[in-house]
Design an enzyme around this catalytic site. Structure first.
Site, PDB file in Angstrom:
ATOM      1  N   TYR A 101       0.694  -1.183  -0.025  1.00 30.48           N
ATOM      2  CA  TYR A 101      -0.074  -0.027   0.041  1.00 30.48           C
ATOM      3  C   TYR A 101       0.879   1.219   0.021  1.00 30.48           C
ATOM      4  CZ  TYR A 101      -3.192   3.901   1.649  1.00 30.48           C
ATOM      5  OH  TYR A 101      -4.182   4.798   1.929  1.00 30.48           O
ATOM      6  N   GLU A 197      -3.608   7.498  -3.947  1.00 32.35           N
ATOM      7  CA  GLU A 197      -3.375   6.153  -3.331  1.00 32.35           C
ATOM      8  C   GLU A 197      -3.114   5.041  -4.323  1.00 32.35           C
ATOM      9  OE1 GLU A 197      -5.995   4.601   0.105  1.00 32.35           O
ATOM     10  OE2 GLU A 197      -6.895   4.100  -1.840  1.00 32.35           O
TER      11      GLU A 197
END
Ligand code: GDP
Ligand code: MN
Length: 397
Positions: A101, A197
């Site tokens: 992530y 993101e």
């Protein structure tokens, strides 16, 4: 403004972040053609502005050509969190070795950009934060200094990559990850994002680093300097209407290019008619209602200007329970912070009109003119919009 995954990925590609070849398709047949062009296997992904598409069944891996049309048809018939799926992204599929992530987000607490990385990706980052907070790297980025080398090294160290792991060109995996982190920061800065993101950022079995998902949010206040994103801004009409409702505004987006803000539905409708009669066309219907305070005026301007399709703005107020000086303060509040890139014409009559005009005169906002009466205001706004559009660009018929 949130971008769809495929739009975010084209920004990623432009910034030098690794993404896989893909095509957008609006029908099952086109999805099948795209899959053949790209080569199988492919992943078919619902394009909606919502996370958790995987869990909702909006993402399907297809190994054979025959599976693609059916998967696309199923997904195109879906509605995910209230959003109808109108197109899918068909993307080359990869064998995933590890999911990570990586994000940069505007943090209220940090009052600035925050880089977040987790060696565990593909799942809700909130879940990782709860279950295993040690797995997260959270490092504030100084907007003036930019991302520093030590921060990039922190991320790479946390990823725990084997030193010998290398991608197809022989590039060490660590170096590829460091490059992605730096590229994401540059993109975040250059597009005035509030969020960039990648979840998941993956390492493939071949040792390659790839962005499998994208979530990009652009600061609405900065949209005026991103003409390349204006099409998105126009397409985001529904989001805007929701935002306007929240602020207590009656708002309807229209096709023209003159933003209209007034108090009272009748006044706004007649203003739109007057604009049409003068040869212009209104970009919206926006009624701030009676007794609106400066904050409401500011919210209304934000909604109108975020459309990115406005060549002039007309504010027409006939003060009754609405005080003209409150409206003027709202205008100063907004335009004192953001640069005006379109002409603004203001008409103030009725309750506290003189005070309101004095507030505007005192603020000396470049690009803003105060008109006498509604008819003159309309004439000036139409002329201003035509001048912005340039000679020869005048609307016919
Ligand atoms: P989200 O659920 O809306 O966040 O959608 P994502 O784009 O993150 O996809 C969800 C999951 O689908 C990912 O975490 C992957 O596990 C899987 N996925 C997406 N693309 C691929 C791919 O190319 N190959 C494989 N094997 N899985 C994929
Ligand atoms: Mn995701």
């Amino acid at each position: 403004m949130d971008l769809l995954e495929h739009r975010g990925k084209s920004l990623f590609a432009g910034a030098g972040l690794p993404v896989l070849p893909s095509r957008v398709a609006s029908t099952a047949a086109k999805a099948r053609v795209a899959a053949v062009e790209l080569g199988l296997p492919v992943v078919v992904k619902a394009q909606v502005k919502a996370g958790g598409r995987g869990k909702a069944g909006g993402i399907r891996l297809c190994r054979a050509e025959g599976e693609v049309a059916a998967a696309a048809a199923d997904i195109l018939a879906m509605s995910i969190r209230g959003q109808a799926v109108t197109c899918v992204l068909v993307e080359q599929a990869v064998e995933i070795a590890r999911e990570l992530y990586l994000a940069i987000s505007s943090s209220r607490a940090q009052r600035g950009p925050l880089l977040i990385f987790s060696a565990e990706g593909g799942i809700d980052i909130e879940e990782v934060a709860r279950r295993n907070p040690g797995a997260l790297v959270r490092t504030p980025v100084d907007p003036l200094l930019g991302l520093c080398d030590y921060q990039v090294r922190d991320v790479v160290a946390a990823a725990g990559l084997a030193p010998e792991l290398a991608g197809p060109g022989g590039t060490p995996a660590k170096q590829a990850l460091a490059g992605a982190v730096r590229a994401l920061w540059r993109l975040y800065r250059d597009v005035d994002a509030t969020l960039c993101e990648i979840n998941p950022l993956v390492f493939t079995e071949a040792g390659e680093v790839v962005c499998l998902d994208s979530k990009v949010t652009i600061d609405d206040n900065a949209l005026y300097r991103h003409v390349e994103l204006k099409a998105e801004a126009a397409a985001g009409a529904e989001d805007r209407e929701a935002r306007a409702r929240q602020a207590g505004l009656a708002f309807v987006a229209l096709d023209g290019d003159i933003g209209v803000l007034g108090n009272g539905a009748g006044l706004v409708m007649s203003t739109i008619d007057q604009i049409a009669a003068a040869g212009g066309s209104a970009a919206d219907f926006c009624d701030i209602g009676g007794g609106a305070r400066a904050e409401v005026v500011a919210a209304a301007l934000d909604v109108i200007l975020s459309m990115g399709t406005v060549s002039a703005l007309l504010v027409s107020i006939f003060g009754g329970i609405t005080r003209c000086d409150e409206v003027a303060r709202g205008l100063v509040q907004v335009f004192g912070q953001a640069r005006l890139d379109v002409p603004v014409v203001v008409r103030l009559d009725g309750n506290a009109a003189a005070e309101g005009r004095a507030v505007l005169a005192g603020a000396r906002l470049p690009g803003l003119t105060v008109a006498t009466g509604a008819a003159e205001a309309v004439r000036r706004a139409v002329a201003g919009a035509a001048a912005q559009a340039g000679p020869g660009a005048r609307r016919e018929g």
